[in-house]
Design an enzyme around this catalytic site. Structure first.
Site, PDB file in Angstrom:
ATOM      1  N   SER A  83       0.853  -1.194   0.000  1.00  0.00           N
ATOM      2  CA  SER A  83       0.000   0.000   0.000  1.00  0.00           C
ATOM      3  C   SER A  83       0.885   1.239   0.000  1.00  0.00           C
ATOM      4  O   SER A  83       2.030   1.191   0.460  1.00  0.00           O
ATOM      5  CB  SER A  83      -0.940  -0.012   1.199  1.00  0.00           C
ATOM      6  OG  SER A  83      -0.219  -0.186   2.399  1.00  0.00           O
TER       7      SER A  83
ATOM      8  N   GLU B  52       1.225   5.536   0.643  1.00  0.00           N
ATOM      9  CA  GLU B  52       0.643   6.708   1.314  1.00  0.00           C
ATOM     10  C   GLU B  52       1.005   7.999   0.582  1.00  0.00           C
ATOM     11  O   GLU B  52       2.148   8.197   0.184  1.00  0.00           O
ATOM     12  CB  GLU B  52       1.166   6.753   2.751  1.00  0.00           C
ATOM     13  CG  GLU B  52       0.614   7.914   3.554  1.00  0.00           C
ATOM     14  CD  GLU B  52       1.013   7.848   5.015  1.00  0.00           C
ATOM     15  OE1 GLU B  52       0.782   6.805   5.662  1.00  0.00           O
ATOM     16  OE2 GLU B  52       1.564   8.831   5.503  1.00  0.00           O
TER      17      GLU B  52
ATOM     18  N   ASP C 188      -0.653  15.415  15.509  1.00  0.00           N
ATOM     19  CA  ASP C 188       0.438  15.946  16.330  1.00  0.00           C
ATOM     20  C   ASP C 188      -0.002  17.185  17.084  1.00  0.00           C
ATOM     21  O   ASP C 188      -0.800  17.973  16.582  1.00  0.00           O
ATOM     22  CB  ASP C 188       1.648  16.251  15.450  1.00  0.00           C
ATOM     23  CG  ASP C 188       2.444  14.973  15.172  1.00  0.00           C
ATOM     24  OD1 ASP C 188       2.562  14.156  16.106  1.00  0.00           O
ATOM     25  OD2 ASP C 188       2.903  14.796  14.035  1.00  0.00           O
TER      26      ASP C 188
ATOM     27  N   PHE D  75      12.787  14.029   9.568  1.00  0.00           N
ATOM     28  CA  PHE D  75      11.683  13.118   9.892  1.00  0.00           C
ATOM     29  C   PHE D  75      11.985  12.281  11.128  1.00  0.00           C
ATOM     30  O   PHE D  75      11.136  12.100  11.989  1.00  0.00           O
ATOM     31  CB  PHE D  75      11.408  12.163   8.726  1.00  0.00           C
ATOM     32  CG  PHE D  75      10.689  12.802   7.577  1.00  0.00           C
ATOM     33  CD1 PHE D  75      10.063  14.030   7.710  1.00  0.00           C
ATOM     34  CD2 PHE D  75      10.627  12.166   6.351  1.00  0.00           C
ATOM     35  CE1 PHE D  75       9.400  14.629   6.648  1.00  0.00           C
ATOM     36  CE2 PHE D  75       9.971  12.744   5.275  1.00  0.00           C
ATOM     37  CZ  PHE D  75       9.358  13.987   5.429  1.00  0.00           C
TER      38      PHE D  75
ATOM     39  N   HIS E  87       3.319  -1.052   4.047  1.00  0.00           N
ATOM     40  CA  HIS E  87       2.800   0.279   3.730  1.00  0.00           C
ATOM     41  C   HIS E  87       3.978   1.196   3.436  1.00  0.00           C
ATOM     42  O   HIS E  87       4.869   1.346   4.276  1.00  0.00           O
ATOM     43  CB  HIS E  87       2.014   0.791   4.949  1.00  0.00           C
ATOM     44  CG  HIS E  87       1.255   2.057   4.703  1.00  0.00           C
ATOM     45  ND1 HIS E  87       0.159   2.124   3.868  1.00  0.00           N
ATOM     46  CD2 HIS E  87       1.416   3.315   5.191  1.00  0.00           C
ATOM     47  CE1 HIS E  87      -0.310   3.359   3.858  1.00  0.00           C
ATOM     48  NE2 HIS E  87       0.431   4.101   4.649  1.00  0.00           N
TER      49      HIS E  87
END
Ligand code: FAD
Length: 290
Positions: A15, A17, A109, A219, A269
């Site tokens: 998958s 994103e 967040d 990140f 994912h």
């Protein structure tokens, strides 16, 4: 199609994103990415939701468009922080009317400068509250949630974090997707600990191919993922050689995925950041060996 029915270790699905672009140029580029990645026949794709509702309409529009125009199953992310019950009810109705079957339920967040304790006035403080709300309101979505093999950045202890995850799953999640990680040992250990406390839903590993040195530093600082020492050194050595760095990132992620698949994960994912080449290379390599 409900994603919970697509997660199967004997036929794992890939998958992808995406995030909703802000500009027309970004949208055009994403449509090209989607076209490229559609050829890989993903089990589903997902569209992120900007904290505080900053992408509310763009998320709904993009997820609807993908499902309608490509036929690929598309899941909407939904983050509850800063929203009222009424706003979320309305959003969920819009998704249902658009034929969306799957929602990734998130807290979102905490805005920069705020502390988690300032969430006291929010209608929903934790993702589990939104999961409960969706189940009580009788929406018929398959629900996913987020989980953190290395522990969530705000948590004091991984065990406590795991018990919060258990409460979130018990509230009505069908599956969870992990935060990105670069060392599979974190994932395998996490799955073992999760099973021990009675979390029995599929745990889908989330993989981000490294394609940019500065970006991955940012990140990982934000989400608390560890870059293993050896990989960190290799990335440092290649930081001024963009093409070689992408090759390293793709090779590392491919090896990670091969091991994950060989140990029976229900799917993988990919955090694509709206770009296709790295994910495409990895999935093509994985398909070539089966
Ligand atoms: P929660 O499950 O609510 O957990 C947050 C923290 O609260 C954890 O430390 C947990 O241990 C703690 N906690 C939970 N319940 C309790 C309780 N009862 N008492 C005390 N503490 C508790 N963010 C976005 O804004 N948009 C997105 O589209 C998005 N997509 C994501 C997709 C994935 C796969 C992942 C892994 C993350 C995503 N995020 C997204 C990031 C996510 O919103 C942040 O990590 C956020 O800080 C936590 O969200 P959560 O849903 O995991 O929160």
């Amino acid at each position: 199609m409900k994603i919970r029915n697509r997660l199967n270790p004997s036929n794992p699905c890939f998958s992808f994103e995406f995030f909703p672009p802000k500009t027309d140029a970004g949208t055009a580029s994403l449509l090209q990415t989607l076209e490229d990645l559609a050829q890989l026949e993903p089990g589903f794709v997902s569209v992120t939701y900007g904290a505080g509702g900053s992408t509310r309409d763009r998320t709904v529009e993009l997820v609807t468009r993908i499902k309608r125009d490509t036929g690929i199953e598309a899941m909407a992310h939904l983050a509850c922080l800063g929203h009222t019950r009424e706003e979320l009810r309305e959003l969920l109705r819009r998704l249902e009317e658009a034929g969306i079957d799957n929602v990734l339920v998130l807290r979102g967040d905490v805005p920069q400068g705020a502390s988690p304790s300032t969430l006291a006035d929010s209608d929903f403080r934790h993702a589990a509250d939104l999961v409960r709300f969706i189940r009580e309101e009788d929406f018929n979505f398959s629900l996913g949630g987020a989980c953190y093999p290395e522990g969530h950045v705000e948590t004091r202890s991984r065990d406590e974090d795991l018990l919060h995850l258990k409460a979130k799953v018990d509230a009505g999640l069908d599956f969870v997707i992990t935060q990105l990680f670069f060392d599979n040992a974190f994932y395998f250990d996490f799955v073992e600990r999760a099973r021990r406390v009675g979390i029995n839903v599929p745990i889908v590993p989330g993989i981000m191919p490294i394609t940019n040195h500065e970006q991955i530093q940012r990140f990982t600082r934000m989400c608390g993922a560890t870059i293993p020492m050896r990989l960190a050194l290799q990335l440092e050595q290649l930081k001024d050689q963009p093409e070689a760095l992408v090759q390293l990132g793709v090779a590392h992620a491919t090896v990670q995925c091969m091991e994950l698949l060989s140990r029976g994960v229900p799917g993988i994912h990919f955090y694509t950041l709206n770009k296709s080449p790295a994910t495409r290379m990895i999935v093509s390599a994985l398909r070539a060996r089966t």
